[in-house]
Enzyme design. Structure first.
Site, PDB file in Angstrom:
ATOM      1  N   HIS A   1       0.869  -1.191   0.000  1.00  0.00           N
ATOM      2  CA  HIS A   1       0.000   0.000   0.000  1.00  0.00           C
ATOM      3  C   HIS A   1       0.904   1.238   0.000  1.00  0.00           C
ATOM      4  CE1 HIS A   1      -2.831   2.957   1.665  1.00  0.00           C
ATOM      5  NE2 HIS A   1      -3.818   2.113   1.423  1.00  0.00           N
TER       6      HIS A   1
ATOM      7  N   CYS B   1      -4.007   2.661  -4.009  1.00  0.00           N
ATOM      8  CA  CYS B   1      -5.048   3.370  -3.263  1.00  0.00           C
ATOM      9  C   CYS B   1      -5.192   4.754  -3.884  1.00  0.00           C
ATOM     10  CB  CYS B   1      -4.644   3.459  -1.790  1.00  0.00           C
ATOM     11  SG  CYS B   1      -5.817   4.392  -0.816  1.00  0.00           S
TER      12      CYS B   1
ATOM     13  N   HIS C   1      -7.898   0.117  -4.176  1.00  0.00           N
ATOM     14  CA  HIS C   1      -8.724   0.878  -3.232  1.00  0.00           C
ATOM     15  C   HIS C   1      -9.193   2.090  -4.015  1.00  0.00           C
ATOM     16  CE1 HIS C   1      -6.511  -0.519   0.709  1.00  0.00           C
ATOM     17  NE2 HIS C   1      -7.061  -1.524   0.038  1.00  0.00           N
TER      18      HIS C   1
ATOM     19  N   ASP D   1     -13.269   2.752  -0.554  1.00  0.00           N
ATOM     20  CA  ASP D   1     -12.402   3.021   0.594  1.00  0.00           C
ATOM     21  C   ASP D   1     -13.133   3.924   1.552  1.00  0.00           C
ATOM     22  OD1 ASP D   1     -10.181   2.807   2.156  1.00  0.00           O
ATOM     23  OD2 ASP D   1      -8.769   3.484   0.652  1.00  0.00           O
ATOM     24  N   HIS D   2     -12.396   4.602   2.384  1.00  0.00           N
ATOM     25  CA  HIS D   2     -13.014   5.398   3.438  1.00  0.00           C
ATOM     26  C   HIS D   2     -14.293   6.069   2.965  1.00  0.00           C
ATOM     27  CE1 HIS D   2      -8.627   6.053   4.930  1.00  0.00           C
ATOM     28  NE2 HIS D   2      -9.029   4.797   5.045  1.00  0.00           N
TER      29      HIS D   2
ATOM     30  N   TYR E   1     -14.971   3.820   8.090  1.00  0.00           N
ATOM     31  CA  TYR E   1     -15.393   2.447   7.815  1.00  0.00           C
ATOM     32  C   TYR E   1     -16.813   2.125   8.266  1.00  0.00           C
ATOM     33  CZ  TYR E   1     -10.654   1.546   6.271  1.00  0.00           C
ATOM     34  OH  TYR E   1      -9.473   1.573   5.571  1.00  0.00           O
TER      35      TYR E   1
HETATM   36  C1  DNO Z   1      -6.442   2.923   6.312  1.00  0.00           C
HETATM   37  C2  DNO Z   1      -5.877   1.902   5.426  1.00  0.00           C
HETATM   38  C3  DNO Z   1      -4.488   1.503   5.839  1.00  0.00           C
HETATM   39  C4  DNO Z   1      -4.043   0.304   5.049  1.00  0.00           C
HETATM   40  C5  DNO Z   1      -2.638  -0.135   5.379  1.00  0.00           C
HETATM   41  C6  DNO Z   1      -2.214  -1.281   4.525  1.00  0.00           C
HETATM   42  O1  DNO Z   1      -7.594   3.107   6.370  1.00  0.00           O
HETATM   43  O2  DNO Z   1      -5.912   2.304   4.112  1.00  0.00           O
HETATM   44  O3  DNO Z   1      -4.469   1.215   7.201  1.00  0.00           O
HETATM   45  O4  DNO Z   1      -4.906  -0.768   5.340  1.00  0.00           O
HETATM   46  O5  DNO Z   1      -1.759   0.908   5.213  1.00  0.00           O
HETATM   47  O6  DNO Z   1      -1.226  -1.986   5.190  1.00  0.00           O
END
Ligand code: DNO
Length: 364
Positions: free
Chosen positions: A207, A245, A272, A317-318, A331
């Site tokens: 990531h 991401c 992501h 994602d978020h 989340y």
């Molecule tokens: C946060 C996530 C990160 C991700 C890590 C991968 O919300 O995008 O915590 O899971 O960096 O190791």
């Protein structure tokens, strides 16, 4: 592509598997085991139980986010070989239970960083935000308290309390680690684990650093396309791949996400996809997934994935906190489910416009 949803486990998530199963087009969840201390082996029985629970709910478990990397591996300290052996055993155990992708990061000390976990937006929702001047004012050794105060009582991924309790020691351990050292330590780790990944068919997907620039004077090595080139070359194998991401990598406007997707194509195992609004250099907040709410063009991002024939895993994602939901920041259920509906809609429309059948539900 295979649409997935991040889930923190029945004891630690406000969202249930039953709810996730009802989001259209979701094939499985992306899970983790937050209670296993970083560096310890993930036991077979635990993996078997998690897989059964997820499968019984009618969902797949093929992606883990994350199996975190012990700081001794990142700093190259004395016990790194011990922790690498443990990591290899975890890869084997996960591979035996059908895990195909492990997402991880190589950020020193902190995983993702934000200055605000609940910034109010004009529509009455709240979102995660990053403001450089505020981060500059935070004493890194007290950042865990700042983060915890906005976390709604949930644990936050990457902010393990046992690590946060010894921040002083962690900072000291990185004092003499340069960026080149960090790259060399990543290479050392990858060279040792990739043969195991190959044997058990588990792909590693790093990531990017979040945000994709240096913070607190710590070295960072996954910030832009040149970094991605370098890291994929450390071990040139499909098992050494990326989690791309969009919201994280795209916080630097110089990082062109569609171009990055086209360039690294088959080495991207996990996508992501989310949006952010960049207010000014170094300052951004998260938004709904919709293109016009943020600075990223989600149509172009999904088109790039479609054009490369992406067969990997993807997740929204978020999300914002909307409709009065109380959940782990970023989340909750509602905004991420809306994100999925939008991503699936884009995917179907792009596929039909290209004269192809929609592939959103067909799997890899
Ligand atoms: C946060 C996530 C990160 C991700 C890590 C991968 O919300 O995008 O915590 O899971 O960096 O190791």
């Amino acid at each position: 592509m295979k649409m997935t949803f991040r889930w923190f486990g029945s004891k630690d998530d406000s969202v249930t598997l039953r709810q996730i199963r009802q989001i259209p087009g979701v094939s499985g969840v992306v899970a983790m085991m937050a209670d296993i201390p970083v560096g310890e082996v993930w036991p077979n029985e635990r993996i078997a139980a998690l897989k059964k629970e997820v499968n019984d709910a009618g969902l797949e478990l093929e992606v883990i986010e994350s199996v975190n990397i012990h700081d001794d591996i990142k700093t190259g300290a004395g016990r790194r070989d011990y922790y690498i052996e443990n990591y290899k055993t975890t890869i084997k155990n996960l591979g035996r239970y059908g895990i195909k992708v492990i997402c991880y990061n190589f950020m020193p000390v902190f995983d993702w960083t934000r200055s605000d976990l609940a910034k109010p937006l004009p529509d009455g929702s709240t979102a995660l935000a990053y403001e450089q001047s505020r981060v500059d004012q935070i004493d890194p050794e007290h950042i865990a308290e700042t983060v915890a105060s906005g976390s709604q009582g949930y644990s936050l991924p990457g902010w393990e309390p046992e690590r946060m309790a010894r921040l002083d020691e962690l900072f000291t351990s990185y004092r003499h680690v340069s960026e080149d050292d960090l790259v060399a330590n990543l290479k050392y780790f990858l060279e040792r684990i990739i043969p195991t990944c190959q044997e058990y068919n588990v792909k590693m997907a790093i990531h990017p650093d979040d945000p994709p620039w240096g913070i607190f004077g710590l070295p960072r090595i996954v910030r832009h396309a040149q970094d991605l080139d370098r890291l994929l070359g450390l071990v040139d194998s499909p098992y050494n791949g990326l989690t791309l991401c969009s919201g994280c990598f795209g916080a630097n406007p110089a990082n062109d996400i569609p171009a990055t997707i086209r360039r690294f194509g088959t080495r991207i195992h996990f996508a992501h996809v989310r949006n952010i609004k960049i207010e000014s250099p170094g300052n951004f907040h998260e938004t709904s997934h919709l293109s016009r709410d943020g600075s990223l063009d989600l149509f172009e991002i999904m088109k790039a994935y479609h054009d490369i024939g992406f067969t990997g895993y993807i997740r929204p994602d978020h999300g914002r906190m909307i409709w009065g939901e109380t959940a782990r920041p970023g989340y909750g259920l509602y905004d991420r489910a809306l994100g999925i509906a939008y991503l699936n809609g884009l995917w179907e429309a792009i596929g039909k416009a290209n004269g192809k059948l929609p592939g959103a539900h067909s799997g890899a």
